[in-house]
Motif scaffolding. Structure first.
Motif, short mmCIF file in Angstrom:
data_model
loop_
_atom_site.label_atom_id
_atom_site.label_comp_id
_atom_site.label_asym_id
_atom_site.label_seq_id
_atom_site.Cartn_x
_atom_site.Cartn_y
_atom_site.Cartn_z
N PHE A 166 77.65 32.30 32.00
CA PHE A 166 76.85 31.44 32.88
C PHE A 166 77.64 31.07 34.14
O PHE A 166 77.16 31.25 35.26
N TYR A 167 78.85 30.55 33.99
CA TYR A 167 79.62 30.09 35.15
C TYR A 167 80.12 31.24 36.02
O TYR A 167 80.18 31.11 37.24
N ILE A 213 69.50 29.38 46.09
CA ILE A 213 68.51 30.17 45.34
C ILE A 213 69.23 31.18 44.45
O ILE A 213 68.87 31.35 43.28
N ALA A 214 70.26 31.83 44.96
CA ALA A 214 71.02 32.81 44.17
C ALA A 214 71.67 32.14 42.97
O ALA A 214 71.70 32.70 41.86
N PHE A 215 72.21 30.93 43.14
CA PHE A 215 72.79 30.14 42.06
C PHE A 215 71.76 29.92 40.96
O PHE A 215 72.03 30.15 39.78
N ALA A 216 70.57 29.48 41.35
CA ALA A 216 69.51 29.20 40.37
C ALA A 216 69.10 30.46 39.63
O ALA A 216 68.98 30.46 38.39
N GLU A 217 68.89 31.54 40.36
CA GLU A 217 68.47 32.79 39.73
C GLU A 217 69.55 33.35 38.81
O GLU A 217 69.26 33.80 37.70
N ALA A 218 70.80 33.32 39.26
CA ALA A 218 71.90 33.84 38.44
C ALA A 218 72.08 33.00 37.19
O ALA A 218 72.34 33.53 36.11
N GLY A 219 71.93 31.70 37.32
CA GLY A 219 72.10 30.82 36.16
C GLY A 219 71.05 31.04 35.10
O GLY A 219 71.36 31.10 33.90
N VAL A 220 69.80 31.17 35.49
CA VAL A 220 68.73 31.42 34.52
C VAL A 220 68.93 32.79 33.86
O VAL A 220 68.80 32.93 32.65
N ALA A 221 69.31 33.79 34.65
CA ALA A 221 69.54 35.13 34.10
C ALA A 221 70.72 35.15 33.12
O ALA A 221 70.77 35.99 32.23
N ALA A 222 71.66 34.19 33.28
CA ALA A 222 72.84 34.14 32.43
C ALA A 222 72.73 33.11 31.32
O ALA A 222 73.74 32.69 30.76
N LEU A 249 70.40 23.01 37.11
CA LEU A 249 70.35 23.81 35.88
C LEU A 249 71.04 23.07 34.75
O LEU A 249 71.87 22.19 34.98
N ARG A 250 70.71 23.46 33.52
CA ARG A 250 71.49 23.08 32.34
C ARG A 250 72.24 24.34 31.91
O ARG A 250 71.67 25.42 31.83
N ASP A 251 73.55 24.20 31.66
CA ASP A 251 74.33 25.34 31.19
C ASP A 251 74.08 25.55 29.69
O ASP A 251 73.32 24.78 29.08
N PRO A 252 74.68 26.57 29.07
CA PRO A 252 74.41 26.83 27.65
C PRO A 252 74.75 25.69 26.70
O PRO A 252 74.22 25.63 25.59
N SER A 253 75.62 24.76 27.11
CA SER A 253 75.95 23.60 26.27
C SER A 253 75.18 22.35 26.66
O SER A 253 75.41 21.28 26.12
N GLY A 254 74.26 22.46 27.64
CA GLY A 254 73.43 21.33 28.04
C GLY A 254 73.97 20.52 29.21
O GLY A 254 73.35 19.55 29.62
#
Length: 128
Positions: free
Chosen positions: A18-19, A80-89, A113-118
């Motif tokens: 994600f990061y 926008i790239a941050f948001a799209e990359a985060g959802v994809a990851a 966004l919320r990362d994989p740990s919230g």
């Protein structure tokens, strides 16, 4: 003001993915795995570090209710790239869609966004 920020992760590999994606969208290098100062992955810039780590106390990682970590974006497109990359990851988009918002400080481009740990993170671009 800050030297570093650390976030707890229950799955360091999922968080690294994600990061690497969201910070890569903002122009940063992939994280570096390390066992010190805490086991996890670390992202370094000339101005500070972000650690995504296994909690030292052995307890499960959890998010800070009301806490947000904001990352500077160089332009609105990077938000926008941050948001799209985060959802994809593996992240989850929250709040309003990524883009411009009117605030007391003028128009800002934001993505939350919320990362994989919230953990709650955002990208921010403010026109200078």
């Amino acid at each position: 003001m800050f030297t570093h920020v650390t976030l707890g992760a229950n799955d360091v590999e999922a968080s690294r993915k994600f990061y690497d994606a969201v910070l890569g969208a903002l122009g940063h290098q992939p994280g570096v795995p390390s066992e010190v100062p805490m086991p996890g992955v670390w992202y370094m810039t000339p101005r500070g570090m972000l650690g995504v780590v296994t909690p030292r106390d052995g307890q499960a990682a959890c998010h800070a209710n009301g806490g947000t970590i904001g990352f500077a974006a160089p332009n609105p497109e990077a938000v926008i790239a941050f948001a799209e990359a985060g959802v994809a990851a593996g992240g989850v988009a929250i709040e309003d869609p990524a883009g411009p918002r009117s605030t007391a400080f003028g128009v800002m481009h934001l993505a939350y966004l919320r990362d994989p740990s919230g953990n709650k993170v955002c990208a921010v671009h403010r026109a200078s």
